[in-house]
Every structure is written in structure tokens, then in C-alpha cells.
Design a protein around this motif. Structure first.
Motif, PDB file in Angstrom:
ATOM      1  N   GLN A  95      10.179   4.737  15.755  1.00 55.96           N
ATOM      2  CA  GLN A  95      10.318   3.285  15.743  1.00 55.96           C
ATOM      3  C   GLN A  95       9.590   2.705  14.529  1.00 55.96           C
ATOM      4  N   PRO A  96      10.095   1.584  14.001  1.00 54.93           N
ATOM      5  CA  PRO A  96       9.398   0.969  12.868  1.00 54.93           C
ATOM      6  C   PRO A  96       8.082   0.342  13.308  1.00 54.93           C
ATOM      7  N   ASP A  97       7.011   0.668  12.609  1.00 54.15           N
ATOM      8  CA  ASP A  97       5.703   0.082  12.887  1.00 54.15           C
ATOM      9  C   ASP A  97       5.583  -1.226  12.106  1.00 54.15           C
ATOM     10  N   ARG A  98       5.331  -2.307  12.804  1.00 55.15           N
ATOM     11  CA  ARG A  98       5.366  -3.629  12.193  1.00 55.15           C
ATOM     12  C   ARG A  98       4.374  -3.766  11.037  1.00 55.15           C
ATOM     13  N   SER A  99       3.145  -3.384  11.242  1.00 47.98           N
ATOM     14  CA  SER A  99       2.132  -3.577  10.205  1.00 47.98           C
ATOM     15  C   SER A  99       2.439  -2.735   8.969  1.00 47.98           C
ATOM     16  N   ARG A 100       2.895  -1.507   9.182  1.00 49.21           N
ATOM     17  CA  ARG A 100       3.241  -0.659   8.039  1.00 49.21           C
ATOM     18  C   ARG A 100       4.455  -1.211   7.299  1.00 49.21           C
ATOM     19  N   PHE A 101       5.431  -1.677   8.068  1.00 51.30           N
ATOM     20  CA  PHE A 101       6.629  -2.253   7.450  1.00 51.30           C
ATOM     21  C   PHE A 101       6.267  -3.460   6.594  1.00 51.30           C
ATOM     22  N   LEU A 102       5.489  -4.367   7.138  1.00 53.31           N
ATOM     23  CA  LEU A 102       5.115  -5.572   6.399  1.00 53.31           C
ATOM     24  C   LEU A 102       4.324  -5.228   5.144  1.00 53.31           C
ATOM     25  N   ALA A 103       3.507  -4.184   5.216  1.00 56.93           N
ATOM     26  CA  ALA A 103       2.739  -3.763   4.038  1.00 56.93           C
ATOM     27  C   ALA A 103       3.661  -3.242   2.940  1.00 56.93           C
ATOM     28  N   VAL A 104       4.672  -2.475   3.328  1.00 57.81           N
ATOM     29  CA  VAL A 104       5.631  -1.943   2.353  1.00 57.81           C
ATOM     30  C   VAL A 104       6.392  -3.078   1.683  1.00 57.81           C
ATOM     31  N   VAL A 105       6.869  -4.021   2.485  1.00 61.37           N
ATOM     32  CA  VAL A 105       7.627  -5.141   1.938  1.00 61.37           C
ATOM     33  C   VAL A 105       6.744  -6.004   1.034  1.00 61.37           C
ATOM     34  N   ALA A 106       5.530  -6.265   1.471  1.00 56.27           N
ATOM     35  CA  ALA A 106       4.616  -7.086   0.674  1.00 56.27           C
ATOM     36  C   ALA A 106       4.335  -6.456  -0.680  1.00 56.27           C
ATOM     37  N   THR A 107       4.164  -5.139  -0.713  1.00 59.68           N
ATOM     38  CA  THR A 107       3.907  -4.445  -1.973  1.00 59.68           C
ATOM     39  C   THR A 107       5.073  -4.620  -2.928  1.00 59.68           C
ATOM     40  N   ALA A 108       6.303  -4.479  -2.413  1.00 58.10           N
ATOM     41  CA  ALA A 108       7.494  -4.628  -3.251  1.00 58.10           C
ATOM     42  C   ALA A 108       7.616  -6.055  -3.781  1.00 58.10           C
ATOM     43  N   LEU A 109       7.434  -7.036  -2.893  1.00 59.53           N
ATOM     44  CA  LEU A 109       7.560  -8.431  -3.312  1.00 59.53           C
ATOM     45  C   LEU A 109       6.467  -8.814  -4.307  1.00 59.53           C
TER      46      LEU A 109
END
Length: 215
Positions: A95-109
Motif C-alpha cells: 500500500q502507498p505510505d502517505r508520508s513517504r509519498f508526500l515526501a517524494v512528490v515534494a522533492t520533485a516539485l
């Protein structure tokens, strides 16, 4: 909501969440290049999370439109991320882990915004790697994206490869489409829908949606 591709693809509004079901890679590349290329014309940037073959295909199609892909990459107007590798950064126990997902997206943005770009168009096909074997995780990931779009006021284009002869495809389409604001037409939408109806008639005796469990 089903829409004509040209309008929402070229001029998506903040928080627009687009879904493209497709069967042909060339068709997908044309639509994605239109989405990204039009954004470039407006001074926007793009983050593309795709499989390696699609990265090459999208690069070629953007080049054909006159986009200087190496230049856009160097200027950080364009960022390519590998879909499989990116998915692996935040998936935990299937399952996607919310905190890890948000960290990945934030790094890209942050990478793109540090180069001076505020308007960013997102494209992702990590869901395409998930839905065939883990629909629950697919829906969860789409909902996480919805949160990002609402917070960041960005648009997202998602792509799903579909086999219209797969008897589960219509139920899957119904569930994943509910997670999006706009459903884009397929390359041969009438033929695609006819093939789905024919497959269901052969399996269930009547045309229609057998439905799927889950959310």
C-alpha cells in the motif's frame, strides 16, 4: 465527466485530475506531448513519472513538436522520474505510505520550483503498474494524488493501459474513473466501448457492468 481531449488537455484548471485509458502507446504519446508541450508554451513546467520506454517515446514526440527536450531537462522545466523506481520509494506492505509519498512528490516539485517555475503539469503512470494486481492500492494512490492537487493547485494526467476484451476492465474503469475529474476519450472510443460490451455479453449473457468489490 467525459470531455473532448483538446480543451482540458491543453488548458487544465488547477486540481484537474485527468484519466486516459489507452491501448496504443503512440496515441498516448501524442496526447501527453500535447498536454506537456502546451504547458511549455505557457511558461509552465512538467514532472513526468513514466516507464522507461514511455520516457523515450514522450521525448521523441515532444521533440517532433519542436520542444528542446535536453534544454528543458537542463533548465529543470522538465523532470523525468522512473515509474517503477518512484513507486518503490513509498510502497509499504503493498500500500502507498502517505508520508513517504508526500515526501517524494515534494522533492520533485521543489526541484522544479527552485528553477523558477510555479505552474507545473504532472503526468503519472504508477497507477498503471498497480491496477492489474492491486486495485485497492491503485485507488489509495489516486486519492493521495487528489490531496496533492488540492493543496498545490496543480493538474495531473494519469494513464491506464486497457484491454477492452478483459472481462474486468469495465468494472475497473468505473472505480478508477470515480477518482478523477475528467475522463479523456480513447483513441477509438466507440470501438473500445463496443468491444467491452461484446466481451460482457459473451461472459454474462447481457451487455453491462458486472461490477467489482472494493473502493
Amino acid at each position: 465527466m467525459a470531455v473532448a481531449a483538446s480543451s482540458v488537455v491543453r488548458r487544465p484548471s488547477p486540481c484537474d485530475h485527468l484519466i486516459q485509458a489507452y491501448t496504443d502507446d503512440g496515441f498516448l504519446a501524442t496526447v501527453v506531448a500535447d498536454y506537456v508541450g502546451t504547458g511549455f508554451e505557457l511558461g509552465e513546467a512538467a514532472v513526468i513519472i513514466a516507464t522507461r520506454p514511455h520516457v523515450t517515446l514522450f521525448s521523441d514526440r515532444l521533440t517532433a513538436l519542436g520542444v528542446d527536450v535536453p534544454g528543458a531537462l537542463a533548465a529543470r522545466q522538465l523532470l523525468f522520474l522512473d515509474a517503477q523506481q518512484t513507486l518503490g520509494l513509498f510502497m509499504v506492505d503493498g500500500q502507498p505510505d502517505r508520508s513517504r509519498f508526500l515526501a517524494v512528490v515534494a522533492t520533485a516539485l521543489d526541484c522544479v520550483r527552485a528553477a523558477g517555475y510555479r505552474g507545473i503539469r504532472l503526468y503519472g503512470e504508477m497507477v498503471d503498474l498497480l491496477w492489474g494486481h492491486n486495485l485497492e492500492a491503485t485507488i489509495a494512490l489516486e486519492r493521495l494524488w487528489d490531496g496533492v492537487l488540492a493543496d498545490e493547485r496543480l493538474s495531473l494526467f494519469c494513464a491506464y493501459r486497457m484491454d477492452p476484451l478483459d472481462r474486468q476492465v469495465q468494472g475497473v474503469l468505473r472505480q478508477v474513473t470515480h477518482c478523477h475529474s475528467h475522463s479523456l476519450p480513447t483513441e477509438h472510443s466507440e470501438r473500445f466501448d463496443l468491444a467491452v460490451d461484446r466481451a460482457y455479453t459473451e461472459v454474462f449473457g447481457v451487455a453491462g457492468d458486472a461490477g467489482c468489490s472494493g473502493t
